[in-house]
Design a protein around this motif. Structure first.
Motif, PDB file in Angstrom:
ATOM      1  N   VAL A   1      17.895  32.639 -27.606  1.00  0.00           N
ATOM      2  CA  VAL A   1      16.852  32.768 -26.583  1.00  0.00           C
ATOM      3  C   VAL A   1      17.456  33.344 -25.303  1.00  0.00           C
ATOM      4  CG1 VAL A   1      15.203  31.505 -25.151  1.00  0.00           C
ATOM      5  CG2 VAL A   1      15.419  30.957 -27.586  1.00  0.00           C
ATOM      6  N   ALA A   2      18.627  32.865 -24.924  1.00  0.00           N
ATOM      7  CA  ALA A   2      19.306  33.380 -23.727  1.00  0.00           C
ATOM      8  C   ALA A   2      19.623  34.863 -23.872  1.00  0.00           C
ATOM      9  CB  ALA A   2      20.589  32.585 -23.465  1.00  0.00           C
ATOM     10  N   GLY A   3      20.015  35.267 -25.070  1.00  0.00           N
ATOM     11  CA  GLY A   3      20.315  36.676 -25.309  1.00  0.00           C
ATOM     12  C   GLY A   3      19.101  37.567 -25.119  1.00  0.00           C
ATOM     13  N   VAL A   4      17.930  37.077 -25.515  1.00  0.00           N
ATOM     14  CA  VAL A   4      16.701  37.853 -25.346  1.00  0.00           C
ATOM     15  C   VAL A   4      16.262  37.864 -23.884  1.00  0.00           C
ATOM     16  CG1 VAL A   4      14.231  37.943 -25.902  1.00  0.00           C
ATOM     17  CG2 VAL A   4      15.908  37.497 -27.717  1.00  0.00           C
ATOM     18  N   LEU A   5      16.332  36.704 -23.233  1.00  0.00           N
ATOM     19  CA  LEU A   5      15.819  36.588 -21.866  1.00  0.00           C
ATOM     20  C   LEU A   5      16.825  37.023 -20.806  1.00  0.00           C
ATOM     21  CD1 LEU A   5      13.867  33.223 -22.165  1.00  0.00           C
ATOM     22  CD2 LEU A   5      12.986  35.558 -22.346  1.00  0.00           C
ATOM     23  N   GLY A   6      18.087  37.161 -21.195  1.00  0.00           N
ATOM     24  CA  GLY A   6      19.087  37.671 -20.267  1.00  0.00           C
ATOM     25  C   GLY A   6      19.603  36.658 -19.267  1.00  0.00           C
ATOM     26  N   GLY A   7      19.559  35.398 -19.592  1.00  0.00           N
ATOM     27  CA  GLY A   7      20.082  34.365 -18.696  1.00  0.00           C
ATOM     28  C   GLY A   7      20.318  33.084 -19.465  1.00  0.00           C
ATOM     29  N   ARG A   8      21.024  32.163 -18.847  1.00  0.00           N
ATOM     30  CA  ARG A   8      21.330  30.888 -19.501  1.00  0.00           C
ATOM     31  C   ARG A   8      20.042  30.120 -19.770  1.00  0.00           C
ATOM     32  NH1 ARG A   8      22.524  25.640 -18.868  1.00  0.00           N
ATOM     33  NH2 ARG A   8      24.390  24.809 -19.884  1.00  0.00           N
ATOM     34  N   VAL A   9      19.973  29.495 -20.952  1.00  0.00           N
ATOM     35  CA  VAL A   9      18.807  28.709 -21.349  1.00  0.00           C
ATOM     36  C   VAL A   9      19.290  27.356 -21.855  1.00  0.00           C
ATOM     37  CG1 VAL A   9      16.926  28.529 -23.024  1.00  0.00           C
ATOM     38  CG2 VAL A   9      17.418  30.721 -21.949  1.00  0.00           C
ATOM     39  N   ALA A  10      18.680  26.299 -21.345  1.00  0.00           N
ATOM     40  CA  ALA A  10      18.972  24.942 -21.811  1.00  0.00           C
ATOM     41  C   ALA A  10      17.641  24.303 -22.205  1.00  0.00           C
ATOM     42  CB  ALA A  10      19.661  24.130 -20.726  1.00  0.00           C
ATOM     43  N   LEU A  11      17.444  24.123 -23.502  1.00  0.00           N
ATOM     44  CA  LEU A  11      16.216  23.505 -23.983  1.00  0.00           C
ATOM     45  C   LEU A  11      16.349  21.988 -23.938  1.00  0.00           C
ATOM     46  CD1 LEU A  11      15.468  25.777 -27.070  1.00  0.00           C
ATOM     47  CD2 LEU A  11      14.652  26.018 -24.732  1.00  0.00           C
TER      48      LEU A  11
END
Length: 164
Positions: free
Chosen positions: A24-34
């Motif tokens: 998800v981070a790779g698609v959105l271009g930023g760190r993601v913490a679910l």
């Protein structure tokens, strides 16, 4: 032009959770913490929801990034915007991925050529028209994902058991 949507991870094995976040981070271009919580409909799996914002087509990119993992059940939605219709992707290990275009009220919009093809298959006796339409609307995916959608605390749960 931007749109927004929601990623629903209905069930993922614990070991897969960080990989989902990285994808998800790779698609959105930023760190993601679910925010992962246990999925009571399938013991040993976890669930999460994530609201996102991005360019039209982001839902497609998210679904593509996640579709390769067999043990993952997920849905991705995108709201319609001035530049694009809405979208819905649903994926289960048994059925694979389903895609639908959605209108401004959330209705599934079925293209004319897909309806004509379903009618032709039915007219040739290859399938039942009602089953064809149900598939175009994503009913098999909805049926499979429904227990996972409502398996939160206090909600009725239909327990699923793996047959070995």
């Amino acid at each position: 032009m931007t749109t927004r949507g929601v990623l629903f991870v209905h069930s993922a094995p614990r070991a897969l959770c960080p990989h989902v976040e990285w994808a998800v981070a790779g698609v959105l271009g930023g760190r993601v913490a679910l925010d992962w919580i246990k999925q009571p409909a399938s013991p040993g799996t976890w669930r999460a929801e994530f609201s996102w914002q991005g360019e039209p087509g982001t839902a497609s990119k998210l679904a593509s990034a996640l579709r390769g993992w067999h043990m993952l059940r997920f849905e991705v939605t995108a709201d319609p915007c001035a530049a694009a219709e809405g979208e819905r992707y649903s994926s289960t290990p048994e059925l694979g991925i389903f895609h639908a275009v959605t209108g401004m009220h959330g209705d599934i919009l079925i293209p004319e050529d897909r309806l004509r093809a379903a009618m032709s298959r039915s007219a040739r006796g290859e399938s039942d028209l009602e089953a064809e339409i149900a598939r175009l609307l994503g009913k098999p995916w909805d049926d499979e994902l429904e227990p996972f959608r409502y398996a939160g605390e206090g909600a009725p749960v239909r327990w699923l058991h793996q047959v070995v």
